[in-house]
Design a protein around this motif. Structure first.
Motif, PDB file in Angstrom:
ATOM      1  N   LEU A  27       0.839  -1.197   0.000  1.00 11.59           N
ATOM      2  CA  LEU A  27       0.000   0.000   0.000  1.00 11.59           C
ATOM      3  C   LEU A  27       0.874   1.246   0.000  1.00 11.59           C
ATOM      4  CD1 LEU A  27      -2.685  -0.928   2.709  1.00 11.59           C
ATOM      5  CD2 LEU A  27      -2.744  -1.368   0.246  1.00 11.59           C
ATOM      6  N   TRP A  28       0.501   2.228  -0.808  1.00 10.09           N
ATOM      7  CA  TRP A  28       1.201   3.503  -0.770  1.00 10.09           C
ATOM      8  C   TRP A  28       0.471   4.381   0.234  1.00 10.09           C
ATOM      9  CZ3 TRP A  28       5.802   5.009  -2.133  1.00 10.09           C
ATOM     10  CH2 TRP A  28       6.105   6.368  -2.102  1.00 10.09           C
ATOM     11  N   LEU A  29       1.060   4.549   1.426  1.00  5.14           N
ATOM     12  CA  LEU A  29       0.385   5.227   2.522  1.00  5.14           C
ATOM     13  C   LEU A  29       0.887   6.643   2.768  1.00  5.14           C
ATOM     14  CD1 LEU A  29      -0.040   2.287   5.070  1.00  5.14           C
ATOM     15  CD2 LEU A  29      -1.656   3.164   3.375  1.00  5.14           C
ATOM     16  N   GLU A  30       1.779   7.132   1.912  1.00  4.33           N
ATOM     17  CA  GLU A  30       2.190   8.532   2.021  1.00  4.33           C
ATOM     18  C   GLU A  30       1.155   9.412   1.329  1.00  4.33           C
ATOM     19  OE1 GLU A  30       6.168   9.501   0.993  1.00  4.33           O
ATOM     20  OE2 GLU A  30       6.964   7.576   1.678  1.00  4.33           O
ATOM     21  N   ASN A  31       0.869  10.545   1.939  1.00  2.52           N
ATOM     22  CA  ASN A  31      -0.156  11.414   1.376  1.00  2.52           C
ATOM     23  C   ASN A  31       0.248  11.967   0.009  1.00  2.52           C
ATOM     24  OD1 ASN A  31      -2.734  12.853   1.700  1.00  2.52           O
ATOM     25  ND2 ASN A  31      -1.462  14.688   1.736  1.00  2.52           N
ATOM     26  N   GLU A  32       1.538  12.234  -0.170  1.00  2.00           N
ATOM     27  CA  GLU A  32       2.011  12.738  -1.460  1.00  2.00           C
ATOM     28  C   GLU A  32       2.116  11.594  -2.459  1.00  2.00           C
ATOM     29  OE1 GLU A  32       5.883  14.921  -3.499  1.00  2.00           O
ATOM     30  OE2 GLU A  32       5.935  14.327  -1.389  1.00  2.00           O
ATOM     31  N   ILE A  33       1.472  11.757  -3.591  1.00  2.32           N
ATOM     32  CA  ILE A  33       1.567  10.776  -4.677  1.00  2.32           C
ATOM     33  C   ILE A  33       2.422  11.414  -5.758  1.00  2.32           C
ATOM     34  CG2 ILE A  33       0.282   9.402  -6.349  1.00  2.32           C
ATOM     35  CD1 ILE A  33      -2.108   9.556  -4.455  1.00  2.32           C
ATOM     36  N   ARG A  34       3.674  11.046  -5.784  1.00  4.66           N
ATOM     37  CA  ARG A  34       4.651  11.757  -6.613  1.00  4.66           C
ATOM     38  C   ARG A  34       4.886  11.092  -7.965  1.00  4.66           C
ATOM     39  NH1 ARG A  34       7.738   9.272  -2.223  1.00  4.66           N
ATOM     40  NH2 ARG A  34       7.225  11.145  -1.047  1.00  4.66           N
ATOM     41  N   PHE A  35       4.018  10.165  -8.336  1.00  7.30           N
ATOM     42  CA  PHE A  35       4.234   9.426  -9.575  1.00  7.30           C
ATOM     43  C   PHE A  35       3.445  10.066 -10.716  1.00  7.30           C
ATOM     44  CE2 PHE A  35       3.825   6.543  -5.895  1.00  7.30           C
ATOM     45  CZ  PHE A  35       5.175   6.319  -5.684  1.00  7.30           C
TER      46      PHE A  35
END
Length: 357
Positions: free
Chosen positions: A136-144
């Motif tokens: 799971l990507w749980l960081e608020n920033e989605i840098r992709f």
């Protein structure tokens, strides 16, 4: 090192689906975390939703998939399959009953907000190269800048069912821009797009799919292999409608709820286990190799080990960080004493030395 597959495994891992200009080649191992969610009726099953396997016995999907148009809940999940209506490619299929559905407590069927749910399976899946949980990507920033979405569902041309798994590459769309497409015409977005929602579009016109809650994910490489990280779950919209972005539930906004729900159902899930570097090591050996490291010939696959991105060998340009030895001993001593609390011993043996309090 040559990794030999059975002829059937290689055949289906290499199959691609490119019948529409909105699709890109997809391999079965890329879909290891993608699950079809179905409703059984006598001897037939309607596969109307998709989800992502996030734990050995839990699927994350959209809350609107908790019931069909007749308010009947789904009862089966299917993984390790390309064509969900063709029995000829079922060598690696795992089909399990859904025994519990947990919608987010703030979700309402008349709204698109908090459109997220967990579905518990009757038992753990057998983890292999074709069925494995995603991270799971749980960081608020989605840098992709680029994301992938995959799944099955209804097509936008009538009521035809999309039998073969589909993968689409998407671009992120800012919520401010996305709001202009939906807020004025969608009564389910009375408060506009919220922080737990995100938008994406591929900007192409083709065979559209809708209402199938496809997982939105990114693949990040760890040494030799690609690790999927779930970013979102589709809530509404048409993936390949160039005129409108599709809207997704952002997984990072629900990390605590997901982990707490798993724990309430007896799973040993913790936030630490979903830390990217920690999760990447789970099931590492069954993840797909990065494409430029692979060479396939007939029924064999060879790995170009010299093309690894990370090497265990040292480098003239490596830098190590640490403390002087005396400082390190002092820090370790403080740690040891804090561990004992008030019950300190007279002597402690550490690195073949006696340390006195």
């Amino acid at each position: 090192c040559r990794i030999r597959f059975s002829s059937t495994l290689l055949q289906y891992i290499l199959v691609t689906e490119t019948t529409s200009n909105s699709r890109i080649p997809v391999k079965l191992e890329e879909l290891a975390h993608v699950a079809a969610i179905g409703w059984t009726d006598h001897n037939t099953t309607r596969w109307l939703c998709s989800g992502a396997l996030i734990w050995e016995n839990f699927i994350l999907t959209a809350a609107h998939c908790a019931a069909d148009e007749n308010n009947v809940p789904p009862d089966v999940a299917r993984m390790g399959d390309f064509d969900i209506y063709d029995d000829d490619d079922d060598d690696f299929v795992q089909e399990l009953k859904i025994v519990d559905i947990i919608r987010h407590p703030k979700h309402r069927f008349g709204s698109t907000y908090y459109d997220i749910a967990l579905m518990k399976l009757e038992k753990n899946v057998t983890v292999d190269g074709t069925v494995a949980p995603t991270c799971l990507w749980l960081e608020n920033e989605i840098r992709f800048p680029k994301l992938l979405m995959a799944g099955w569902g209804k097509t936008g041309t009538g009521d035809d069912q999309l039998n073969i798994a589909k993968k689409v590459e998407l671009n992120r769309i800012a919520n401010d821009e996305c709001s202009s497409y939906y807020v004025a015409i969608n009564d389910k977005l009375e408060n506009g797009l919220m922080d737990h929602q995100l938008c994406a579009s591929n900007g192409k016109i083709g065979t559209c799919t809708e209402n199938f809650a496809g997982p939105l994910f990114v693949k990040l490489f760890e040494d030799l292999r690609l690790i999927p990280f779930l970013v979102g779950v589709m809530s509404f919209g048409k993936v390949c409608d160039a005129s409108k972005p599709s809207v997704y539930v952002k997984v990072s906004s629900f990390g605590d709820w997901i982990i707490e729900t798993l724990q309430r159902h007896g799973e040993l899930a913790t936030r630490f286990k979903f830390v990217p570097l920690v999760c990447a090591k789970r099931h590492y050996n069954v993840r797909e190799f990065k494409e430029d490291l692979r060479n396939r010939e007939d029924r064999y696959e060879t790995i170009y080990w010299d093309r690894k991105y990370m090497s265990p060998k040292g480098s003239d340009y490596s830098i190590s960080f640490g403390w002087p030895y005396s400082t390190a001993v002092n820090l370790a001593t403080q740690y040891v004493w804090s561990a004992f609390g008030n019950d300190r011993p007279n002597n402690v043996l550490w690195q073949n030395s006696i340390i006195k309090p």
